[in-house]
Write a protein that holds these residues in place. Sequence first.
Motif, short mmCIF file in Angstrom:
data_model
loop_
_atom_site.label_atom_id
_atom_site.label_comp_id
_atom_site.label_asym_id
_atom_site.label_seq_id
_atom_site.Cartn_x
_atom_site.Cartn_y
_atom_site.Cartn_z
N GLU A 145 14.58 6.22 76.82
CA GLU A 145 15.77 5.48 76.40
C GLU A 145 16.55 6.26 75.34
O GLU A 145 17.78 6.29 75.36
N LYS A 146 15.86 6.93 74.44
CA LYS A 146 16.52 7.67 73.36
C LYS A 146 17.34 8.86 73.87
O LYS A 146 18.17 9.39 73.15
N ASP A 147 17.11 9.27 75.12
CA ASP A 147 17.84 10.40 75.70
C ASP A 147 19.23 10.02 76.19
O ASP A 147 20.07 10.90 76.41
N LEU A 148 19.49 8.74 76.39
CA LEU A 148 20.72 8.28 77.03
C LEU A 148 21.91 8.25 76.07
O LEU A 148 21.75 8.01 74.88
N GLN A 172 27.19 2.09 82.16
CA GLN A 172 27.28 2.15 80.70
C GLN A 172 26.28 3.11 80.07
O GLN A 172 26.37 3.39 78.88
N HIS A 173 25.34 3.60 80.84
CA HIS A 173 24.32 4.51 80.32
C HIS A 173 24.31 5.79 81.15
O HIS A 173 24.26 5.73 82.39
N TYR A 174 24.34 6.91 80.46
CA TYR A 174 24.37 8.21 81.12
C TYR A 174 23.27 9.11 80.55
O TYR A 174 23.07 9.15 79.32
N LEU A 175 22.62 9.81 81.44
CA LEU A 175 21.62 10.79 81.04
C LEU A 175 22.29 12.17 81.03
O LEU A 175 22.77 12.63 82.06
N PRO A 176 22.36 12.82 79.86
CA PRO A 176 22.97 14.15 79.81
C PRO A 176 21.96 15.21 80.26
O PRO A 176 20.83 15.26 79.77
N LEU A 177 22.38 16.04 81.19
CA LEU A 177 21.54 17.12 81.70
C LEU A 177 22.23 18.46 81.43
O LEU A 177 23.39 18.64 81.79
N CYS A 178 21.53 19.37 80.78
CA CYS A 178 22.08 20.70 80.52
C CYS A 178 22.17 21.46 81.84
O CYS A 178 21.25 21.40 82.65
N HIS A 219 24.81 11.94 84.05
CA HIS A 219 24.34 11.26 85.26
C HIS A 219 24.23 9.77 84.97
O HIS A 219 23.53 9.36 84.06
N GLY A 220 24.95 8.95 85.74
CA GLY A 220 24.91 7.51 85.57
C GLY A 220 23.53 6.95 85.86
O GLY A 220 22.87 7.36 86.81
N VAL A 221 23.07 6.03 85.02
CA VAL A 221 21.76 5.40 85.22
C VAL A 221 21.89 4.18 86.12
O VAL A 221 21.11 4.02 87.06
N GLU A 222 22.87 3.32 85.86
CA GLU A 222 23.03 2.12 86.68
C GLU A 222 23.43 2.46 88.11
O GLU A 222 23.09 1.72 89.04
N ASP A 223 24.14 3.56 88.29
CA ASP A 223 24.55 4.02 89.62
C ASP A 223 24.35 5.53 89.67
O ASP A 223 25.19 6.29 89.21
N HIS A 267 23.73 8.10 69.71
CA HIS A 267 24.13 8.30 71.12
C HIS A 267 25.13 7.26 71.62
O HIS A 267 25.31 7.10 72.82
N LYS A 268 25.77 6.56 70.69
CA LYS A 268 26.83 5.62 71.08
C LYS A 268 28.10 6.41 71.35
O LYS A 268 28.45 7.31 70.59
N GLY A 269 28.78 6.09 72.46
CA GLY A 269 29.97 6.82 72.81
C GLY A 269 31.09 5.95 73.30
O GLY A 269 30.91 4.76 73.55
N MET A 270 32.24 6.57 73.43
CA MET A 270 33.40 5.90 73.99
C MET A 270 34.35 6.96 74.52
O MET A 270 34.30 8.12 74.10
N GLN A 271 35.19 6.54 75.46
CA GLN A 271 36.25 7.43 75.93
C GLN A 271 37.54 6.95 75.28
O GLN A 271 37.83 5.76 75.27
N VAL A 272 38.27 7.87 74.69
CA VAL A 272 39.50 7.52 73.98
C VAL A 272 40.70 8.15 74.66
O VAL A 272 40.56 9.12 75.41
#
Length: 153
Positions: free
Chosen positions: A15-18, A32-38, A51-55, A122-127
């Motif tokens: 969970e802490k990776d998202l 709403q949750h994304y896994l960042p992959l290098c 990478h989207g977690v819900e989809d 790891h809280k984010g938003m698109q502005v």
Amino acid sequence: MQLQTKDYGVIDYEEKDLFHFSDGLFGFSQVQHYLPLCLNEEEDSTVLLLHGVEDPNVAFVVINPFALDPDYTPSLTEEELSYLGVKTAEELSYYVTCILQDDYLSNTVNLKCPLVINPENHKGMQVILESSGYDYKHKLGSFTHLQAEKAAV
């Protein structure tokens, strides 16, 4: 936890990776949750696959805009800073979405609507940078230092 991906198979994560975008990204509010992959072996976070977690069919290539343009100057409102839990914009990480083409120099990045992430929680938003002068589509080939690197090869 595990995420089944089309291109990378099963990926284990915690969970802490998202990255958490409570409003989702523009056009993708359901994720709403994304896994960042290098995307390189050195674990450099300049270019990531979110990478989207819900989809798991939703994924975005994102790039640190300062790697493209060291003079990039996104300006956030006090409300946006407060929402992300920081006092200054320098405490945040920024990424811009990339639209991939066959010729990588024809790829475009959206400098007008960056993803902004607090690296601590790891809280984010698109502005939307309303009065920035940045556009939705900047060709990677337009960044002069990239052209110089290509010519040197």
